[in-house]
Design a protein around this motif. Structure first.
Motif, PDB file in Angstrom:
ATOM      1  N   GLN A  39      29.941 -91.167  80.087  1.00  0.00           N
ATOM      2  CA  GLN A  39      29.665 -89.910  79.399  1.00  0.00           C
ATOM      3  C   GLN A  39      30.792 -88.910  79.619  1.00  0.00           C
ATOM      4  O   GLN A  39      31.147 -88.143  78.708  1.00  0.00           O
ATOM      5  N   SER A  43      33.018 -87.260  76.695  1.00  0.00           N
ATOM      6  CA  SER A  43      33.201 -85.822  76.539  1.00  0.00           C
ATOM      7  C   SER A  43      34.676 -85.445  76.504  1.00  0.00           C
ATOM      8  O   SER A  43      35.072 -84.509  75.808  1.00  0.00           O
ATOM      9  N   GLY A 140      27.069 -85.369  69.128  1.00  0.00           N
ATOM     10  CA  GLY A 140      26.702 -85.740  70.488  1.00  0.00           C
ATOM     11  C   GLY A 140      25.462 -85.016  70.957  1.00  0.00           C
ATOM     12  O   GLY A 140      24.627 -84.566  70.154  1.00  0.00           O
ATOM     13  N   SER A 141      25.351 -84.879  72.297  1.00  0.00           N
ATOM     14  CA  SER A 141      24.155 -84.278  72.878  1.00  0.00           C
ATOM     15  C   SER A 141      23.968 -82.829  72.423  1.00  0.00           C
ATOM     16  O   SER A 141      22.831 -82.350  72.321  1.00  0.00           O
ATOM     17  N   ALA A 142      25.073 -82.125  72.159  1.00  0.00           N
ATOM     18  CA  ALA A 142      24.964 -80.749  71.680  1.00  0.00           C
ATOM     19  C   ALA A 142      24.319 -80.670  70.306  1.00  0.00           C
ATOM     20  O   ALA A 142      23.821 -79.611  69.906  1.00  0.00           O
ATOM     21  N   ASP A 143      24.315 -81.785  69.575  1.00  0.00           N
ATOM     22  CA  ASP A 143      23.712 -81.830  68.239  1.00  0.00           C
ATOM     23  C   ASP A 143      22.326 -82.471  68.254  1.00  0.00           C
ATOM     24  O   ASP A 143      21.759 -82.736  67.192  1.00  0.00           O
ATOM     25  N   GLY A 165      28.170 -88.401  74.456  1.00  0.00           N
ATOM     26  CA  GLY A 165      28.909 -87.329  75.090  1.00  0.00           C
ATOM     27  C   GLY A 165      28.447 -85.999  74.535  1.00  0.00           C
ATOM     28  O   GLY A 165      27.505 -85.932  73.731  1.00  0.00           O
ATOM     29  N   SER A 166      29.098 -84.930  74.938  1.00  0.00           N
ATOM     30  CA  SER A 166      28.663 -83.616  74.475  1.00  0.00           C
ATOM     31  C   SER A 166      28.887 -83.418  72.974  1.00  0.00           C
ATOM     32  O   SER A 166      28.065 -82.792  72.303  1.00  0.00           O
ATOM     33  N   SER A 167      29.988 -83.959  72.451  1.00  0.00           N
ATOM     34  CA  SER A 167      30.285 -83.758  71.030  1.00  0.00           C
ATOM     35  C   SER A 167      30.492 -85.051  70.260  1.00  0.00           C
ATOM     36  O   SER A 167      30.738 -85.016  69.059  1.00  0.00           O
ATOM     37  N   THR A 168      30.426 -86.191  70.932  1.00  0.00           N
ATOM     38  CA  THR A 168      30.583 -87.496  70.278  1.00  0.00           C
ATOM     39  C   THR A 168      29.567 -88.479  70.828  1.00  0.00           C
ATOM     40  O   THR A 168      28.936 -88.235  71.865  1.00  0.00           O
TER      41      THR A 168
END
Length: 528
Positions: A39, A43, A140-143, A165-168
């Protein structure tokens, strides 16, 4: 270069570490302790891959347009007579229309199945040499994306999310040999399990050995508990061949997926499944045709000042090692990002050009077998962790470690290549040997994906692509590595720079006179 007992022990240690990582990752399963580093890598590299993919999309679209236009001679002739500006505008509009059409199909499919989706775009593609079919998406997790969610497009099932990841996020495609999904046949509702087979149709094992099935019959996903990893009703594919049952309890059929995995662009992650099972209502009224388908040690100081000479040599050794680490890291990161975000998006037949392998070879031919093994291990470990990798951590580290060690043994004693034939042979051997070694390691740990791909085609295309790139990449990497090995403290009384790397003299920025060389040896200059 000459092999030593210490270097062989280092190779054995690196291989043991790689096997330990593979074992820990496989035994950990869904709760693998290496998911944290995965992860973190997603990120870190996800935004970079996303940015590179955005930058090269116009080039990739142009290449695809040229490749797809082969055979349409009349169209090409007509376009050649048109104004260049008009062609560019038309090309831009075509790309926009294609994206709009894909998005429209995706929304229609999601609406028919009552799936709540998060739209995303493919930004990186895994190399086929890894016997795995994975992609990286820009959500990613932010979405709101989490592991084990279904991924679809307007045609049907694309795969499932494996690493976030946060964005993927990394998506395991449905044609991967490790991919299995429950299916339901249209009309008869017969149940089965579909498994990916790479470039070949999916293999579906129907639970009813006497099930009536015909070519053209279509299938959808059966669904999982709580909709993870699969929601029900997603179109999977149509039957193209029926294997003889021979009185067995189950029946096997070959199913051509609706999705064209080599032309993926816009996808949707199902963040919320339907309230009721849509069964086969998501299937279109008519079957959709399936799309057709890699430093220099200074000369000795005055004999009366050995302590100063040792201090200078120690400083130079530390400086050279630091330069090598920083340079190797930069080259490996750039090579990996370009490979997954640019070369893989060209969708060349067979393998993907292995820029990472060529970079390791160039560094190994410069630094020798010990440096090659260390660089290969680090590069492989990065490839194991960074998206869109979805295999056990340690496999590429083991392969590139061995490749780097063996390639380093081919480093010339003089440090300079006398002929271009030797590195070309090293490239071909590495391309073929690396693919076979990766498959062999997979077989040892129970991964049989190598048996489901066209291995001969993969080996041939990998060797050809790497051989075509090698004359540009390997000499460039070697030249940069030698340049950074130069030591500004290695200046003799005449102002020339010289050095000895790995026990061999290499004049990097000038020449040291023969008399000064003999004098430095006689005065006991210590070799690195």
């Amino acid at each position: 270069m000459r092999d030593t007992r210490e270097s062989r022990l280092l190779l054995v240690l690196l291989i043991a570490i790689a096997f330990a990582l593979i074992t820990v990752d496989i035994r950990g399963g869904e709760q693998s302790p290496l998911d944290g580093p995965r992860q973190a890598a997603a990120s870190a590299f996800g935004p970079v891959e996303k940015g590179v993919a955005s930058a090269v999309d116009p080039v990739g679209n142009a290449i695809s347009a040229v490749r797809d236009s082969g055979g349409r001679h009349s169209t090409i002739s007509r376009l050649e007579r048109e104004n260049a500006e008009l062609k560019q505008q038309l090309g831009s509009k075509d790309v926009t229309r294609n994206k709009a059409r894909e998005l429209d199909q995706l929304l229609k499919t999601a609406g028919a199945g009552q799936y709540a989706i998060k739209g995303a775009q493919i930004i990186a593609i895994g190399a086929a040499q890894g016997f795995s079919w994975t992609v990286t998406i820009d959500a990613g997790s932010a979405d709101g994306v989490v592991r084990d969610q279904t991924v679809i497009n307007g045609e049907g099932l694309v795969g499932r999310v494996t690493t976030v990841g946060s964005s993927t996020a990394t998506v395991l495609l449905a044609n991967d040999p490790d991919f299995t999904v429950g299916t339901r046949m249209e009309g008869s509702m017969e149940l089965g399990f579909a498994t990916g087979q790479g470039d070949r149709p999916m293999r579906v094992q129907l639970l009813n050995g006497k099930a009536k099935v015909r070519k053209g019959d279509r299938m959808v996903t059966f669904g999982s508990q709580a909709g993870k990893p699969f929601v029900p009703g997603v179109p999977v594919g149509k039957v193209v061949a029926i294997d003889p049952s021979a009185g067995s309890l189950t029946r096997t059929v070959q199913v051509e997926p609706f999705v064209g995995f080599s032309r993926l662009d816009i996808v949707g992650v199902v963040v919320e499944g339907p309230r009721t099972d849509p069964r086969d209502s998501v299937l279109p009224a008519k079957p959709t045709p399936s799309p057709t388908a890699a430093k220099a040690t200074p000369p000795g100081a005055e004999a009366g000042r050995p302590h100063l000479r040792c201090a200078l040599q120690h400083h130079q050794e530390l400086t050279m090692r630091l330069n090598r680490i920083l340079l190797s890291t930069a080259l490996v990161v750039v090579a990996m990002v370009v490979q997954v975000s640019v070369l893989a998006r060209l969708h060349l037949p067979g393998a993907v050009p292995d820029l990472l392998l060529l970079t390791v070879l160039g560094l190994a031919l410069t630094y020798g077998h010990v440096g090659g093994a260390l660089v290969g291990f680090g590069a492989g470990l990065l490839a194991d962790l960074a998206p869109p990798a979805d295999h056990a951590v340690g496999r590429y580290a083991l392969v590139l470690c061995v490749i780097g060690y063996l390639a380093g043994l081919a480093k010339p004693e003089t440090g300079q290549l006398r002929t271009a034939a030797m590195p070309m042979l090293v490239v071909v051997a590495a391309a073929i040997g690396g693919t076979l070694l990766y498959a062999g390691v997979g077989a040892l740990v129970g991964d049989t994906a190598g048996a489901h791909v066209g291995l001969a085609k993969l080996l041939f295309t990998a060797a050809v692509y790497d051989l075509l790139l090698a004359p540009f990449i390997v000499p460039l990497v070697m030249a940069v590595a030698r340049r950074f090995d130069s030591d500004p403290l290695a200046e003799d009384a005449s102002g020339a720079y010289g050095g000895r790397v790995g026990g061999q003299r290499a004049s990097l920025l000038g020449r040291v006179g023969r008399g000064s060389r003999i004098g430095s040896v006689a005065k006991g200059g210590r070799r690195l």
